[in-house]
Design an enzyme around this catalytic site. Structure first.
Site, short mmCIF file in Angstrom:
data_model
loop_
_atom_site.label_atom_id
_atom_site.label_comp_id
_atom_site.label_asym_id
_atom_site.label_seq_id
_atom_site.Cartn_x
_atom_site.Cartn_y
_atom_site.Cartn_z
N HIS A 397 0.78 -1.23 0.00
CA HIS A 397 0.00 0.00 0.00
C HIS A 397 0.81 1.29 0.00
O HIS A 397 0.29 2.36 -0.30
CB HIS A 397 -0.89 -0.02 1.24
CG HIS A 397 -2.21 0.67 1.07
ND1 HIS A 397 -2.39 1.77 0.27
CD2 HIS A 397 -3.42 0.42 1.61
CE1 HIS A 397 -3.66 2.15 0.33
NE2 HIS A 397 -4.30 1.34 1.13
N TYR A 505 -13.47 5.21 10.15
CA TYR A 505 -12.66 5.68 9.02
C TYR A 505 -13.32 5.27 7.70
O TYR A 505 -13.66 4.11 7.49
CB TYR A 505 -11.26 5.10 9.10
CG TYR A 505 -10.31 5.53 8.00
CD1 TYR A 505 -9.42 6.58 8.19
CD2 TYR A 505 -10.30 4.89 6.76
CE1 TYR A 505 -8.55 6.97 7.19
CE2 TYR A 505 -9.44 5.28 5.75
CZ TYR A 505 -8.57 6.31 5.97
OH TYR A 505 -7.71 6.71 4.96
N SER A 507 -12.47 6.59 3.49
CA SER A 507 -11.59 7.52 2.78
C SER A 507 -12.27 8.16 1.58
O SER A 507 -13.17 7.59 0.98
CB SER A 507 -10.31 6.82 2.33
OG SER A 507 -10.51 6.16 1.11
N THR A 518 -5.45 10.51 -0.16
CA THR A 518 -6.81 10.36 0.34
C THR A 518 -7.05 11.36 1.48
O THR A 518 -6.11 11.90 2.04
CB THR A 518 -7.07 8.95 0.91
OG1 THR A 518 -6.19 8.71 2.00
CG2 THR A 518 -6.87 7.89 -0.16
#
Length: 683
Positions: A397, A505, A507, A518
């Site tokens: 990532h 959370y 994004s 993001t």
């Protein structure tokens, strides 16, 4: 400066928000597939374009740096439902001190530095954040996306499937490298950035037309964005695509390194824990025929294992410092160093699995982490192919937020479906086995990593939920937004079990800006907290519940639009913290306050996965108390109940550690969806 609000409004209407952990504007990418002008080539390209791939990159607008007071106000708003009234008053005083003192200085440092470079203020801090994280990559960092099988069953034979995906990947690579891939664009079909009025109204509906392509391709790069803007089209950032191939995250003490080796023409194939080098490009850059690749893979599958081989791939599951130490010791042996360099320089990795899965949940877990032995989690991405032909992309990532991965995923999926079944051909370049030599230190490191990873994956559980009827069509008929309703169902699910609102959370994709990453949509709000209290108050009427729900969903829509426009607070506060470190300043108390502790501990990490080509996807929980919630809507698969196959509805994959009861949370999610539908249906 151009007003991007029309684009963001259109993206919200079409559901193009972005995703956590899988941070891609998934439905937006579907729009790209529909709207981008392209032609399937009979040569080495998957597409063709008049506008070069990176033509708009130099003229993209910059991510706005918000007013410090506005960021502070948004922070306090997000913290309000998570802390007590007394704690909130203390937090306000600390924040006021920050805004007037250290925060102001740090903000000015950022403003001054940004004058000298044309990038995003969050790009460098965000890369640094990922690369300094010492947590293991599986579960914590790497997500996965699973392909549907090919409609032609013969193409799902494992070697055939792997060869076709590798061949199509090589074609995608050539298309990208030669800038034949159509740029990522979002078309509103209304001129002047979506207004649709004024002198240029004659351009309405012409975004993506041949005229559009001609005008934009002839416009100099430094002004190309504005040409597209006149047509109501918005080019998106494509900087992350350059990290997609030949890219590896190298473990280092304290901070890892992203390494790109652009001259690699091969893939590294892992089979039964061993490594092989297979060329998929010729020296002249042309793509090796699928039949030759197939022959190489068949040879690998049919070759018995070396009895002395050990599962070196398991080392990539270790914490980054332990892996850095182990790799340094491995590299002391020249043969091992050469093997590691061959893995690092590969276009990508292919993992040929030798055991099928029993069901969808097992498929989710295998594609996300598996046993860890037959993987190389450091590669930019791995293609995992099961004996059934089921395949997935597992990607690291740090180098990007999934924008490039989903485009790659969709293009390769479409190209492979069009490809004929290859006939095996003798390979001009035979596969080469890559060998590691082990001493006591490497054997010990492998053993420790194996024990640790087995313990970790034994401590997580996955559950799947499919719910008929809770679809985009249904929610639209009620005058509400689907994503907002789903996010509120998560809030209700948690509140039902634990009686409190927690940090959540989601994004928002910011590829509309140069080097955008993001922004966080904070779904847990004052309004969502009020909604939960109303829903679980026995004295509340149906009308009161509906009013509270509609207020919370509308507020979520507002926050989403603000985040898409760069008007969140998370990235700004993070950049200020990073700047304090760069300037050698003491960390301000706001970053140690109870509010920051609550906001930083994500209890629900959510990601929406929307692509007609995705047959499941997911990510791990980001902490011991976290629920990782991947979700989508559309035609259900009938995973738990075959009667639901093909029915429109909501689907989710939930993962958490055994410190939480995943099945209980799944059931609470189901009850919340039922509650919302009952309220909206007047029951």
């Amino acid at each position: 400066p151009c007003d991007l609000s029309k684009m963001h409004s259109a993206m919200m209407r079409r559901g193009c928000l972005g995703a956590t952990r899988l941070p891609v504007a998934a439905k937006c990418r579907q729009e790209l597939s529909k709207l981008a002008v392209r032609q399937i080539s009979t040569g080495d390209y998957v597409a063709s374009t008049k506008i070069p791939t990176y033509h708009f990159q130099d003229s993209l607008p910059r991510l706005p740096l918000n007013d410090l007071q506005a960021t502070a106000d948004r922070y306090l708003y997000a913290a309000t439902p998570l802390i007590s009234g007394t704690e909130l008053e203390t937090t306000k005083k600390i924040m006021n001190d920050f805004v007037a003192g250290d925060g102001k200085k740090l903000h000015e440092f950022i403003v001054e530095r940004e004058k000298t470079r044309y990038s995003s203020f969050i790009s460098e801090p965000w890369f640094d954040m990922y690369l300094t994280t010492r947590d293991p990559l599986p579960l914590n960092i790497n997500p996965q996306m699973t392909f549907f099988n090919d409609p032609i069953e013969a193409k799902n034979e494992q070697v055939t499937r792997a060869a076709l995906l590798a061949w199509c990947s090589a074609r995608f690579y050539r298309t990208l490298k030669d800038e034949k891939l159509p740029p990522d664009l979002f078309h509103t079909q209304a001129c002047m950035g979506g207004t649709g009025t004024g002198f240029f109204s004659f351009l309405n509906g012409k975004g993506g037309s041949s005229q559009f392509d001609t005008v934009c391709s002839m416009t100099p790069k430094s002004y190309a964005f504005y040409a597209a803007y006149l047509y109501g089209s918005f080019p998106l950032d494509m900087s992350q695509y350059k990290n997609l191939f030949n890219s590896t995250r190298i473990p280092k003490r304290v901070k890892d390194e992203l390494k790109i080796s652009p001259k690699g023409n091969h893939v590294v194939v892992q089979c039964r824990n061993e490594f092989w080098k297979v060329d998929i490009l010729r020296d002249d850059g042309s793509v090796v025929p699928a039949g030759e690749i197939m022959s190489c893979f068949r040879h690998i599958m049919n070759t018995p294992n070396d009895p002395s081989s050990l599962p070196v791939g398991i080392l990539t599951t270790a914490d980054r410092d332990s892996w850095a130490d182990a790799r340094e010791k491995l590299e002391a042996n020249p043969k091992n160093k050469a093997t590691l360099e061959m893995i690092d320089s590969a276009l990508f990795a292919i993992c040929l699995e030798d055991s099928p899965v029993a069901g969808f949940k097992e498929q989710q877990e295998l594609m996300l982490h598996g046993a860890g032995r037959n993987r190389w989690f450091d590669k930019s991405f791995q293609l995992i192919v099961l004996p059934t032909g089921r395949a997935a992309v597992n990607f690291e990532h740090s180098w990007g937020d999934g924008v490039a991965v989903l485009r790659y995923f969709n293009e390769v999926n479409d190209d492979s479906k069009k490809a004929p079944i290859p006939t095996e051909l003798p390979a001009k370049s035979a596969p080469k086995r890559l060998v590691f030599e082990h001493d006591a230190a490497s054997k010990d490191a492998i053993q420790k990593a194996t024990v640790s990873f087995d313990k970790t994956i034994d401590s997580v559980r996955t559950e799947v939920l499919e719910y008929a009827g809770f679809s985009s069509k249904y929610i639209k008929s009620k005058g509400l937004g689907l994503d907002g309703c789903l996010q509120m169902s998560f809030q209700l699910a948690h509140y039902r079990l634990f009686g409190k609102t927690v940090s959540t959370y989601e994004s928002a994709n910011q590829s509309a800006y140069k080097h955008g990453r993001t922004e966080t949509i904070r779904s847990a709000t004052v309004e969502s907290d009020t909604m939960c209290k109303v829903f679980f108050d026995k004295n509340s009427t149906r009308q009161q519940k509906e009013e509270a729900l509609r207020t919370a969903v509308a507020n979520h829509g507002r926050l989403t639009k603000e985040a898409l426009m760069g008007k969140g607070w998370d990235r700004h506060m993070f950049a200020l913290k990073y700047e304090a470190k760069q300037q050698g300043m003491k960390l301000h108390p706001i970053y140690e306050d109870v509010s920051n502790q609550k906001l930083s501990e994500i209890i629900m990490s959510t990601s929406t996965l929307s692509s007609p080509n995705i047959d499941g996807g997911g990510f791990g929980p980001v902490g011991p108390n976290c629920f990782g919630i991947g979700y989508t809507s559309g035609r259900l698969r009938g995973v738990e109940d075959p009667a639901l196959e093909g029915v429109e509805g909501f689907a989710s994959s939930i993962m958490s550690y055994t410190t939480r009861n995943t099945a209980e949370f799944r059931d609470s999610m189901r009850d919340s969806l039922t509650d919302i539908m009952a309220v909206l249906d007047g029951k």
